[in-house]
Design an enzyme around this catalytic site. Sequence first.
Site, PDB file in Angstrom:
ATOM      1  N   LYS A   1     -32.475 -30.041  80.051  1.00 55.06           N
ATOM      2  CA  LYS A   1     -32.180 -31.143  81.486  1.00 55.06           C
ATOM      3  C   LYS A   1     -31.391 -29.626  82.655  1.00 55.06           C
ATOM      4  O   LYS A   1     -31.985 -29.789  83.755  1.00 55.06           O
ATOM      5  CB  LYS A   1     -30.584 -31.275  81.477  1.00 55.06           C
ATOM      6  CG  LYS A   1     -29.929 -32.600  82.793  1.00 55.06           C
ATOM      7  CD  LYS A   1     -29.093 -33.548  83.035  1.00 55.06           C
ATOM      8  CE  LYS A   1     -27.671 -32.135  83.016  1.00 55.06           C
ATOM      9  NZ  LYS A   1     -27.046 -32.691  84.209  1.00 55.06           N
ATOM     10  N   ASN A   2     -30.537 -29.131  82.280  1.00 55.86           N
ATOM     11  CA  ASN A   2     -30.085 -27.469  83.173  1.00 55.86           C
ATOM     12  C   ASN A   2     -30.720 -26.535  83.737  1.00 55.86           C
ATOM     13  O   ASN A   2     -30.470 -25.772  84.720  1.00 55.86           O
ATOM     14  CB  ASN A   2     -28.611 -27.508  82.666  1.00 55.86           C
ATOM     15  CG  ASN A   2     -28.004 -28.660  83.021  1.00 55.86           C
ATOM     16  OD1 ASN A   2     -27.630 -29.625  83.224  1.00 55.86           O
ATOM     17  ND2 ASN A   2     -26.222 -27.806  82.221  1.00 55.86           N
TER      18      ASN A   2
ATOM     19  N   ARG B   1     -24.899 -34.054  91.689  1.00 56.01           N
ATOM     20  CA  ARG B   1     -24.286 -33.257  91.880  1.00 56.01           C
ATOM     21  C   ARG B   1     -25.317 -31.121  92.566  1.00 56.01           C
ATOM     22  O   ARG B   1     -25.553 -30.837  93.935  1.00 56.01           O
ATOM     23  CB  ARG B   1     -23.070 -32.358  91.538  1.00 56.01           C
ATOM     24  CG  ARG B   1     -21.624 -33.228  91.700  1.00 56.01           C
ATOM     25  CD  ARG B   1     -20.237 -32.295  91.217  1.00 56.01           C
ATOM     26  NE  ARG B   1     -20.440 -30.659  91.223  1.00 56.01           N
ATOM     27  CZ  ARG B   1     -20.311 -29.880  92.223  1.00 56.01           C
ATOM     28  NH1 ARG B   1     -19.499 -30.896  92.541  1.00 56.01           N
ATOM     29  NH2 ARG B   1     -20.268 -28.807  92.626  1.00 56.01           N
TER      30      ARG B   1
ATOM     31  N   CYS C   1     -14.916 -35.339  92.066  1.00 54.65           N
ATOM     32  CA  CYS C   1     -16.504 -35.569  91.084  1.00 54.65           C
ATOM     33  C   CYS C   1     -15.565 -35.995  89.596  1.00 54.65           C
ATOM     34  O   CYS C   1     -14.258 -35.029  89.225  1.00 54.65           O
ATOM     35  CB  CYS C   1     -17.220 -34.233  90.337  1.00 54.65           C
ATOM     36  SG  CYS C   1     -17.956 -34.611  88.744  1.00 54.65           S
TER      37      CYS C   1
ATOM     38  N   ARG D   1     -14.703 -29.259  92.125  1.00 54.44           N
ATOM     39  CA  ARG D   1     -16.217 -28.996  91.647  1.00 54.44           C
ATOM     40  C   ARG D   1     -16.853 -27.918  93.296  1.00 54.44           C
ATOM     41  O   ARG D   1     -17.454 -28.645  93.416  1.00 54.44           O
ATOM     42  CB  ARG D   1     -17.407 -29.656  90.585  1.00 54.44           C
ATOM     43  CG  ARG D   1     -17.059 -29.807  89.058  1.00 54.44           C
ATOM     44  CD  ARG D   1     -17.833 -30.419  88.713  1.00 54.44           C
ATOM     45  NE  ARG D   1     -18.891 -29.707  88.173  1.00 54.44           N
ATOM     46  CZ  ARG D   1     -20.018 -30.189  87.554  1.00 54.44           C
ATOM     47  NH1 ARG D   1     -20.276 -31.568  87.607  1.00 54.44           N
ATOM     48  NH2 ARG D   1     -20.734 -29.526  87.095  1.00 54.44           N
TER      49      ARG D   1
ATOM     50  N   ASP E   1     -19.682 -27.973  77.789  1.00 58.48           N
ATOM     51  CA  ASP E   1     -20.458 -29.222  77.682  1.00 58.48           C
ATOM     52  C   ASP E   1     -20.432 -29.482  76.248  1.00 58.48           C
ATOM     53  O   ASP E   1     -20.434 -30.649  75.926  1.00 58.48           O
ATOM     54  CB  ASP E   1     -21.395 -29.491  78.686  1.00 58.48           C
ATOM     55  CG  ASP E   1     -22.323 -29.202  79.973  1.00 58.48           C
ATOM     56  OD1 ASP E   1     -21.133 -30.002  80.743  1.00 58.48           O
ATOM     57  OD2 ASP E   1     -23.322 -29.020  80.478  1.00 58.48           O
TER      58      ASP E   1
ATOM     59  N   VAL F   1     -12.889 -24.690  81.623  1.00 58.22           N
ATOM     60  CA  VAL F   1     -14.329 -24.372  82.885  1.00 58.22           C
ATOM     61  C   VAL F   1     -13.824 -25.441  84.085  1.00 58.22           C
ATOM     62  O   VAL F   1     -13.527 -25.121  85.084  1.00 58.22           O
ATOM     63  CB  VAL F   1     -15.015 -24.787  82.391  1.00 58.22           C
ATOM     64  CG1 VAL F   1     -16.229 -23.903  83.145  1.00 58.22           C
ATOM     65  CG2 VAL F   1     -15.114 -23.165  81.589  1.00 58.22           C
TER      66      VAL F   1
ATOM     67  N   ARG G   1     -28.308 -40.429  82.364  1.00 54.89           N
ATOM     68  CA  ARG G   1     -28.728 -38.932  83.749  1.00 54.89           C
ATOM     69  C   ARG G   1     -28.850 -37.993  82.878  1.00 54.89           C
ATOM     70  O   ARG G   1     -30.198 -37.054  82.776  1.00 54.89           O
ATOM     71  CB  ARG G   1     -27.465 -38.358  84.277  1.00 54.89           C
ATOM     72  CG  ARG G   1     -27.326 -39.466  84.974  1.00 54.89           C
ATOM     73  CD  ARG G   1     -25.588 -38.636  86.276  1.00 54.89           C
ATOM     74  NE  ARG G   1     -25.923 -37.587  85.685  1.00 54.89           N
ATOM     75  CZ  ARG G   1     -24.987 -36.935  85.781  1.00 54.89           C
ATOM     76  NH1 ARG G   1     -24.087 -36.918  86.332  1.00 54.89           N
ATOM     77  NH2 ARG G   1     -25.104 -35.409  86.529  1.00 54.89           N
TER      78      ARG G   1
HETATM   79  C1  UD1 Z   1     -23.388 -26.040  85.311  1.00 58.49           C
HETATM   80  C2  UD1 Z   1     -23.934 -27.181  84.329  1.00 58.49           C
HETATM   81  C3  UD1 Z   1     -22.325 -28.055  83.705  1.00 58.49           C
HETATM   82  C4  UD1 Z   1     -21.886 -26.914  83.141  1.00 58.49           C
HETATM   83  C5  UD1 Z   1     -21.231 -26.075  84.635  1.00 58.49           C
HETATM   84  C6  UD1 Z   1     -20.719 -25.654  83.435  1.00 58.49           C
HETATM   85  C7  UD1 Z   1     -25.978 -27.750  85.755  1.00 58.49           C
HETATM   86  C8  UD1 Z   1     -26.640 -28.787  86.943  1.00 58.49           C
HETATM   87  N1  UD1 Z   1     -24.653 -28.255  85.660  1.00 58.49           N
HETATM   88  O1  UD1 Z   1     -22.579 -26.501  86.488  1.00 58.49           O
HETATM   89  O2  UD1 Z   1     -23.978 -28.546  83.185  1.00 58.49           O
HETATM   90  O3  UD1 Z   1     -21.077 -28.377  82.224  1.00 58.49           O
HETATM   91  O4  UD1 Z   1     -22.318 -25.060  84.806  1.00 58.49           O
HETATM   92  O5  UD1 Z   1     -20.996 -24.261  82.369  1.00 58.49           O
HETATM   93  O6  UD1 Z   1     -25.824 -26.562  85.622  1.00 58.49           O
HETATM   94  N2  UD1 Z   1     -16.618 -22.934  91.077  1.00 58.49           N
HETATM   95  C9  UD1 Z   1     -15.769 -23.192  92.305  1.00 58.49           C
HETATM   96  N3  UD1 Z   1     -16.598 -22.602  93.308  1.00 58.49           N
HETATM   97  C10 UD1 Z   1     -17.691 -22.863  93.828  1.00 58.49           C
HETATM   98  C11 UD1 Z   1     -18.751 -22.962  92.216  1.00 58.49           C
HETATM   99  C12 UD1 Z   1     -18.195 -23.167  91.158  1.00 58.49           C
HETATM  100  O7  UD1 Z   1     -14.912 -22.826  92.159  1.00 58.49           O
HETATM  101  O8  UD1 Z   1     -18.325 -22.272  94.592  1.00 58.49           O
HETATM  102  C13 UD1 Z   1     -15.819 -23.525  89.979  1.00 58.49           C
HETATM  103  C14 UD1 Z   1     -16.006 -24.792  89.510  1.00 58.49           C
HETATM  104  O9  UD1 Z   1     -15.194 -25.488  90.120  1.00 58.49           O
HETATM  105  C15 UD1 Z   1     -15.665 -24.833  88.118  1.00 58.49           C
HETATM  106  C16 UD1 Z   1     -16.280 -23.163  87.859  1.00 58.49           C
HETATM  107  O10 UD1 Z   1     -15.927 -23.301  88.956  1.00 58.49           O
HETATM  108  O11 UD1 Z   1     -14.367 -24.499  88.016  1.00 58.49           O
HETATM  109  C17 UD1 Z   1     -17.527 -23.893  86.766  1.00 58.49           C
HETATM  110  O12 UD1 Z   1     -18.634 -24.650  87.159  1.00 58.49           O
HETATM  111  P1  UD1 Z   1     -19.777 -24.031  87.723  1.00 58.49           P
HETATM  112  O13 UD1 Z   1     -20.863 -23.410  86.767  1.00 58.49           O
HETATM  113  O14 UD1 Z   1     -20.504 -24.019  89.676  1.00 58.49           O
HETATM  114  O15 UD1 Z   1     -20.432 -25.616  87.268  1.00 58.49           O
HETATM  115  P2  UD1 Z   1     -22.153 -25.965  88.151  1.00 58.49           P
HETATM  116  O16 UD1 Z   1     -22.802 -25.123  87.844  1.00 58.49           O
HETATM  117  O17 UD1 Z   1     -21.899 -26.994  88.263  1.00 58.49           O
END
Ligand code: UD1
Length: 421
Positions: free
Chosen positions: A22-23, A93, A117, A122, A308, A330, A400
């Site tokens: 999926k990701n 998202r 979320c 996030r 995950d 995380v 999902r």
């Molecule tokens: C992706 C995955 C999700 C997985 C996560 C962590 C997809 C579609 N989803 O989510 O399944 O659980 O990676 O491996 O690929 N953060 C910030 N600012 C930002 C972006 C992120 O502070 O602009 C923080 C987030 O709040 C979180 C951490 O960084 O604490 C990691 O988040 P991130 O890797 O961005 O998660 P996603 O990409 O949303």
Amino acid sequence: MDKLIITGGTQLSGELRISGAKNAALPVLAATLLCEEPVSIGNIPHLHDITTTMQLLGQMGIQLTIDEKMNIEVDSSTITKYEAPYDLVKTMRASILVLGPLLSRFGEANVSLPGGCAIGTRPVDIHIESLIKMGADIKVEAGYIHAKAGRLKGCKLVLEKVTVTGTENLLMAAVLAEGVTVIENAAKEPEVSDLALFLNKMGAKITGIDTDVLTIEGVSKLDAKNIHYDILPDRIETGTYLVAGAITRGKVKLKNTRPDTLDAVLDKLREAGATITTGDDWIELDMYGKRPKAVNIRTAPYPAFPTDMQAQFTAMNSIAEGVGIITETVFENRFMHVQEMQRMGADIQLESNTAICKGSEQLTGAPVMATDLRASASLVLAGLVAKGETLVDRIYHIDRGYDHIEEKLAQLGGTIKRIPK
Ligand code: UD1
């Protein structure tokens, strides 16, 4: 809303084919926006998030054709709108992934803010600030990110945190930027690499794939013809079915997967007592008749243990021998499955970002509520081993991210049925 009803107590055994990730499918589909020629994508999983992505691209005017094998052909030349509306973003998202490609190819993007979320706030500040550094003009107004740009400019981006979709968005933006972009502290998740390989196949120039420094030499357009790309197998689906085997003291073989993307998870399963055998594209777990031993887990970006997979290991620890300590680093609020597991008799104590799991001899089936994607999967796992019936409500979360979960578990001998709404 559909529900799943599970009767616990069967040792799972047999073979399964793992679906596409999926990701990886989500960013790859978003990246098709960058190509001037039609592109075909294969090994797409049957998931609700894929349908949402197709709706998202479809409402922009993009043409999508699916064949009976779930190969999707995307032709972005018919695009009329550069928007990801709230209605779609609120259910997924990852819709934020269209921001980078829309902006870099068409100079405009209006993307609803994902907002809060269930598993934490996030934010997307790193995506936005980095695009501004590349020359974009971005305003956040009335819940939308309004972005405009001429040709983006390559620069050095040092990401404050490791972010998966953030790295992916910036990678896609940098591909058509003028000059060289260097992304430091980039996410190294296999899904990021899969996206980078796909971008290179379309004509991008990315080096440093699989490392935390990605270098992108901008090109003026991506116009490779007759591209077909198969999505990499889903390591989280793989890990979930491995835990299903371990928690039920069974023996399962998973095919069409990538053992090399699961080192941290396989190590923990071995520590729990499983015998793991791997080939190039398969993994076999043998826990026949053995009670798993509790393991300590600390989630962190790849290649460390994936967040995950945290909920599924919490389920396993809840029936394991001994005490396992799970630390989530995380996301700040990713223990909502714990309350539900406690209702099934699990002995888990929460202390901020740590769950102390004391393995019980037996869980008891109960009605439980799915709260997010991986939490839902962990409740299904707990149900497979609990005494009696477990009714998992709100399983739209599972749909999902898990391709036909009840059919796959039934194939392994699990007693599980979907009750339609
Ligand atoms: C992706 C995955 C999700 C997985 C996560 C962590 C997809 C579609 N989803 O989510 O399944 O659980 O990676 O491996 O690929 N953060 C910030 N600012 C930002 C972006 C992120 O502070 O602009 C923080 C987030 O709040 C979180 C951490 O960084 O604490 C990691 O988040 P991130 O890797 O961005 O998660 P996603 O990409 O949303």
